[in-house]
Design a protein around this motif. Structure first.
Motif, PDB file in Angstrom:
ATOM      1  N   ASP A  53       0.831  -1.191   0.000  1.00  0.00           N
ATOM      2  CA  ASP A  53       0.000   0.000   0.000  1.00  0.00           C
ATOM      3  C   ASP A  53       0.872   1.249   0.000  1.00  0.00           C
ATOM      4  O   ASP A  53       1.905   1.293   0.652  1.00  0.00           O
ATOM      5  N   VAL A  54       0.421   2.247  -0.726  1.00  0.00           N
ATOM      6  CA  VAL A  54       1.142   3.515  -0.863  1.00  0.00           C
ATOM      7  C   VAL A  54       0.289   4.620  -0.262  1.00  0.00           C
ATOM      8  O   VAL A  54      -0.902   4.732  -0.569  1.00  0.00           O
ATOM      9  N   TRP A  55       0.888   5.435   0.604  1.00  0.00           N
ATOM     10  CA  TRP A  55       0.213   6.604   1.166  1.00  0.00           C
ATOM     11  C   TRP A  55       0.401   7.767   0.208  1.00  0.00           C
ATOM     12  O   TRP A  55       1.527   8.115  -0.137  1.00  0.00           O
ATOM     13  N   LEU A  56      -0.730   8.345  -0.268  1.00  0.00           N
ATOM     14  CA  LEU A  56      -0.660   9.453  -1.222  1.00  0.00           C
ATOM     15  C   LEU A  56      -0.831  10.815  -0.583  1.00  0.00           C
ATOM     16  O   LEU A  56      -0.498  11.828  -1.195  1.00  0.00           O
ATOM     17  N   GLY A  57      -1.385  10.860   0.603  1.00  0.00           N
ATOM     18  CA  GLY A  57      -1.620  12.140   1.272  1.00  0.00           C
ATOM     19  C   GLY A  57      -2.848  12.058   2.155  1.00  0.00           C
ATOM     20  O   GLY A  57      -3.334  10.971   2.475  1.00  0.00           O
ATOM     21  N   THR A  58      -3.344  13.229   2.514  1.00  0.00           N
ATOM     22  CA  THR A  58      -4.496  13.337   3.397  1.00  0.00           C
ATOM     23  C   THR A  58      -5.538  14.238   2.751  1.00  0.00           C
ATOM     24  O   THR A  58      -5.189  15.291   2.213  1.00  0.00           O
ATOM     25  N   VAL A  59      -6.794  13.812   2.785  1.00  0.00           N
ATOM     26  CA  VAL A  59      -7.894  14.628   2.292  1.00  0.00           C
ATOM     27  C   VAL A  59      -8.915  14.804   3.406  1.00  0.00           C
ATOM     28  O   VAL A  59      -9.384  13.832   3.982  1.00  0.00           O
ATOM     29  N   HIS A  60      -9.192  16.057   3.734  1.00  0.00           N
ATOM     30  CA  HIS A  60     -10.176  16.400   4.763  1.00  0.00           C
ATOM     31  C   HIS A  60      -9.966  15.575   6.038  1.00  0.00           C
ATOM     32  O   HIS A  60     -10.890  15.012   6.612  1.00  0.00           O
ATOM     33  N   GLY A  61      -8.703  15.465   6.442  1.00  0.00           N
ATOM     34  CA  GLY A  61      -8.358  14.760   7.676  1.00  0.00           C
ATOM     35  C   GLY A  61      -8.316  13.249   7.566  1.00  0.00           C
ATOM     36  O   GLY A  61      -8.148  12.562   8.571  1.00  0.00           O
ATOM     37  N   ASP A 115       7.231  19.370  -8.673  1.00  0.00           N
ATOM     38  CA  ASP A 115       7.082  19.679  -7.248  1.00  0.00           C
ATOM     39  C   ASP A 115       6.049  18.766  -6.580  1.00  0.00           C
ATOM     40  O   ASP A 115       5.269  19.209  -5.749  1.00  0.00           O
ATOM     41  N   LEU A 116       6.024  17.495  -6.943  1.00  0.00           N
ATOM     42  CA  LEU A 116       5.040  16.560  -6.403  1.00  0.00           C
ATOM     43  C   LEU A 116       5.297  16.230  -4.937  1.00  0.00           C
ATOM     44  O   LEU A 116       6.444  16.018  -4.517  1.00  0.00           O
ATOM     45  N   HIS A 117       4.228  16.175  -4.193  1.00  0.00           N
ATOM     46  CA  HIS A 117       4.296  15.730  -2.807  1.00  0.00           C
ATOM     47  C   HIS A 117       4.757  14.281  -2.808  1.00  0.00           C
ATOM     48  O   HIS A 117       4.248  13.469  -3.586  1.00  0.00           O
ATOM     49  N   PRO A 118       5.719  13.913  -1.965  1.00  0.00           N
ATOM     50  CA  PRO A 118       6.202  12.526  -1.971  1.00  0.00           C
ATOM     51  C   PRO A 118       5.135  11.548  -1.475  1.00  0.00           C
ATOM     52  O   PRO A 118       4.238  11.917  -0.721  1.00  0.00           O
ATOM     53  N   VAL A 119       5.243  10.311  -1.908  1.00  0.00           N
ATOM     54  CA  VAL A 119       4.388   9.237  -1.412  1.00  0.00           C
ATOM     55  C   VAL A 119       5.196   8.417  -0.419  1.00  0.00           C
ATOM     56  O   VAL A 119       6.414   8.547  -0.335  1.00  0.00           O
ATOM     57  N   ARG A 120       4.502   7.590   0.339  1.00  0.00           N
ATOM     58  CA  ARG A 120       5.187   6.759   1.332  1.00  0.00           C
ATOM     59  C   ARG A 120       4.860   5.297   1.072  1.00  0.00           C
ATOM     60  O   ARG A 120       3.704   4.901   1.014  1.00  0.00           O
ATOM     61  N   TYR A 121       5.917   4.515   0.907  1.00  0.00           N
ATOM     62  CA  TYR A 121       5.825   3.056   0.858  1.00  0.00           C
ATOM     63  C   TYR A 121       6.304   2.577   2.225  1.00  0.00           C
ATOM     64  O   TYR A 121       7.483   2.726   2.544  1.00  0.00           O
ATOM     65  N   GLU A 123       7.571   2.947   5.504  1.00  0.00           N
ATOM     66  CA  GLU A 123       8.147   4.105   6.201  1.00  0.00           C
ATOM     67  C   GLU A 123       9.005   4.963   5.291  1.00  0.00           C
ATOM     68  O   GLU A 123       9.602   5.949   5.718  1.00  0.00           O
ATOM     69  N   GLU A 124       9.126   4.601   4.023  1.00  0.00           N
ATOM     70  CA  GLU A 124      10.028   5.290   3.099  1.00  0.00           C
ATOM     71  C   GLU A 124       9.248   6.265   2.215  1.00  0.00           C
ATOM     72  O   GLU A 124       8.266   5.904   1.562  1.00  0.00           O
ATOM     73  N   PHE A 125       9.672   7.539   2.203  1.00  0.00           N
ATOM     74  CA  PHE A 125       9.076   8.552   1.339  1.00  0.00           C
ATOM     75  C   PHE A 125       9.866   8.649   0.044  1.00  0.00           C
ATOM     76  O   PHE A 125      11.085   8.675   0.042  1.00  0.00           O
ATOM     77  N   ILE A 126       9.148   8.684  -1.093  1.00  0.00           N
ATOM     78  CA  ILE A 126       9.792   8.854  -2.382  1.00  0.00           C
ATOM     79  C   ILE A 126       8.931   9.755  -3.264  1.00  0.00           C
ATOM     80  O   ILE A 126       7.739   9.894  -3.051  1.00  0.00           O
ATOM     81  N   ASN A 127       9.559  10.378  -4.238  1.00  0.00           N
ATOM     82  CA  ASN A 127       8.800  11.186  -5.195  1.00  0.00           C
ATOM     83  C   ASN A 127       8.459  10.299  -6.340  1.00  0.00           C
ATOM     84  O   ASN A 127       7.820  10.317  -7.186  1.00  0.00           O
TER      85      ASN A 127
END
Length: 127
Positions: A53-61, A115-121, A123-127
């Motif tokens: 699973d990849v974390w893409l960010g947060t939307v409305h909390g 200028d993309l917000h990094p994703v997280r695999y 514990e590792e953040f990558i662009n």
């Protein structure tokens, strides 16, 4: 930074209703069974996440995750979480309201890709 995922005002209002009833929420888009690639809104912690699973960010909390395989197809797109009338066939919390979350997408513009917000695999953040 360019966010990879955003949300409409209408979808935010549905999240507010669901949060009152269910507490903290999360989104996951698997690209698998049920409604295919429709985002599922779940109580936070109801879906066990792992290295696929990849974390893409947060939307409305709400944290937004996507399966790694699905992300490989969508990594060049901006995702917008919206809501529409209709009943989906997933386990998403909005279904009993006669609504369903949907994704609207568009390709990132060249200046956004720089200028993309990094994703997280994991514990590792990558662009």
């Amino acid at each position: 930074m360019t966010q990879r995922v955003d949300i409409t005002k209408e979808a935010s209002q549905v999240i507010d209703q669901l949060r009152e009833r269910h507490g903290e929420l999360m989104f996951h888009q698997s690209g698998g069974c049920c409604d295919g690639s429709s985002p599922m809104c779940l109580e936070k912690g109801d879906l066990l996440l792992n290295e696929n699973d990849v974390w893409l960010g947060t939307v409305h909390g709400c944290e937004f995750f996507m399966s790694k395989d699905q992300f490989e197809y969508w990594k060049h797109t901006h995702l917008l979480v919206d809501v529409t009338n209709g009943r989906g066939s997933s386990f998403s919390l909005e279904i009993p309201l006669g609504l369903r979350f949907i994704i609207k997408s568009r390709l990132f513009q060249p200046h956004e890709r720089e200028d993309l917000h990094p994703v997280r695999y994991g514990e590792e953040f990558i662009n």
